[in-house]
Write an enzyme that holds these catalytic residues in place. Structure first.
Site, PDB file in Angstrom:
ATOM      1  N   TYR A 149      -6.755   5.082  -1.094  1.00 50.81           N
ATOM      2  CA  TYR A 149      -5.832   5.860  -0.224  1.00 50.81           C
ATOM      3  C   TYR A 149      -4.720   6.237  -1.009  1.00 50.81           C
ATOM      4  O   TYR A 149      -4.998   7.917  -0.982  1.00 50.81           O
ATOM      5  CB  TYR A 149      -5.002   4.646   0.884  1.00 50.81           C
ATOM      6  CG  TYR A 149      -3.922   5.656   1.299  1.00 50.81           C
ATOM      7  CD1 TYR A 149      -4.037   6.158   2.606  1.00 50.81           C
ATOM      8  CD2 TYR A 149      -2.035   5.179   1.041  1.00 50.81           C
ATOM      9  CE1 TYR A 149      -2.934   6.839   3.399  1.00 50.81           C
ATOM     10  CE2 TYR A 149      -1.908   5.679   1.708  1.00 50.81           C
ATOM     11  CZ  TYR A 149      -1.440   6.942   2.577  1.00 50.81           C
ATOM     12  OH  TYR A 149      -0.776   7.436   3.759  1.00 50.81           O
ATOM     13  N   HIS A 179       6.589  12.999  -4.432  1.00 53.37           N
ATOM     14  CA  HIS A 179       6.588  10.895  -4.528  1.00 53.37           C
ATOM     15  C   HIS A 179       5.314  10.632  -5.832  1.00 53.37           C
ATOM     16  O   HIS A 179       4.076  11.420  -5.641  1.00 53.37           O
ATOM     17  CB  HIS A 179       7.110  10.432  -3.795  1.00 53.37           C
ATOM     18  CG  HIS A 179       5.746  10.299  -2.515  1.00 53.37           C
ATOM     19  ND1 HIS A 179       5.771  10.861  -1.173  1.00 53.37           N
ATOM     20  CD2 HIS A 179       4.357   9.490  -2.147  1.00 53.37           C
ATOM     21  CE1 HIS A 179       4.342  11.025  -1.037  1.00 53.37           C
ATOM     22  NE2 HIS A 179       3.347   9.754  -1.504  1.00 53.37           N
ATOM     23  N   HIS A 215       3.061   6.860  -6.115  1.00 54.22           N
ATOM     24  CA  HIS A 215       2.554   5.902  -6.082  1.00 54.22           C
ATOM     25  C   HIS A 215       1.740   5.292  -7.145  1.00 54.22           C
ATOM     26  O   HIS A 215       0.985   6.145  -7.771  1.00 54.22           O
ATOM     27  CB  HIS A 215       1.075   5.949  -4.692  1.00 54.22           C
ATOM     28  CG  HIS A 215       1.923   5.781  -3.596  1.00 54.22           C
ATOM     29  ND1 HIS A 215       2.148   5.140  -2.388  1.00 54.22           N
ATOM     30  CD2 HIS A 215       1.634   7.517  -3.344  1.00 54.22           C
ATOM     31  CE1 HIS A 215       2.680   6.100  -1.391  1.00 54.22           C
ATOM     32  NE2 HIS A 215       2.449   6.975  -1.860  1.00 54.22           N
TER      33      HIS A 215
END
Length: 158
Positions: A22, A123, A125
């Site tokens: 993902y 952003h 991850h």
């Protein structure tokens, strides 16, 4: 104006490979609108892992049932900076706080801000495995041994 967001999440066994796919926009997440959000991705993997998804699939398979397959940092990045400047910030964060003796992968995403389409919501991850790799990524133990918990009473068992 930059906003601040930091969340720290622990991933359960059985969810790591899908979550890696993902955030990296691979596998079933490789197409469509979400794939366009991917700006950059990178990883620090043992030699036996052909991809971050493959590594985290091994975490799902070999980590103990009640273990932690991964830890994830989700961090908002300054939208005033370029993608290259944000990439440098992420690499500096990893160098300072995670290091190269742990397995990590990250993906920088950018999408239009919720309330203002002219603003970018950028952003990162960062998925890490908290197990330390003693001899460098080229000498990392095989997956079945890498994820074993140390057994001080019976070292031959773990």
């Amino acid at each position: 104006m930059a906003t601040y967001h930091l969340s720290l999440k622990n991933g359960k066994v059985g969810t790591a490979e899908q979550h890696a796919d993902y955030i990296l926009r691979e596998g079933r997440y490789s197409g469509g609108k979400r794939a366009e959000e991917l700006v950059y991705k990178d990883a620090n993997l043992p030699r036996w892992a052909i991809s971050a998804s493959a590594f985290f699939a091994c975490a799902d398979r070999y980590e103990r049932a009640n273990g932690r397959a991964y830890t994830e940092f989700e961090i908002a990045l300054p939208n005033e900076l370029t993608h290259e400047e944000n990439k440098k910030i992420v690499n500096d964060f990893i160098t300072a706080h995670i290091g190269n003796n742990k397995v990590w992968t990250y993906a920088i995403h950018s999408k239009p801000a919720t309330f203002d389409d002219s603003q970018e919501q950028i952003h990162v991850h960062i998925m890490i495995c908290e197990r330390i790799v003693e001899d460098g990524m080229t000498k990392a133990k095989s997956p079945s041994k890498f994820f074993k918990k140390y057994n001080s009473k019976n070292p031959q068992n773990g």
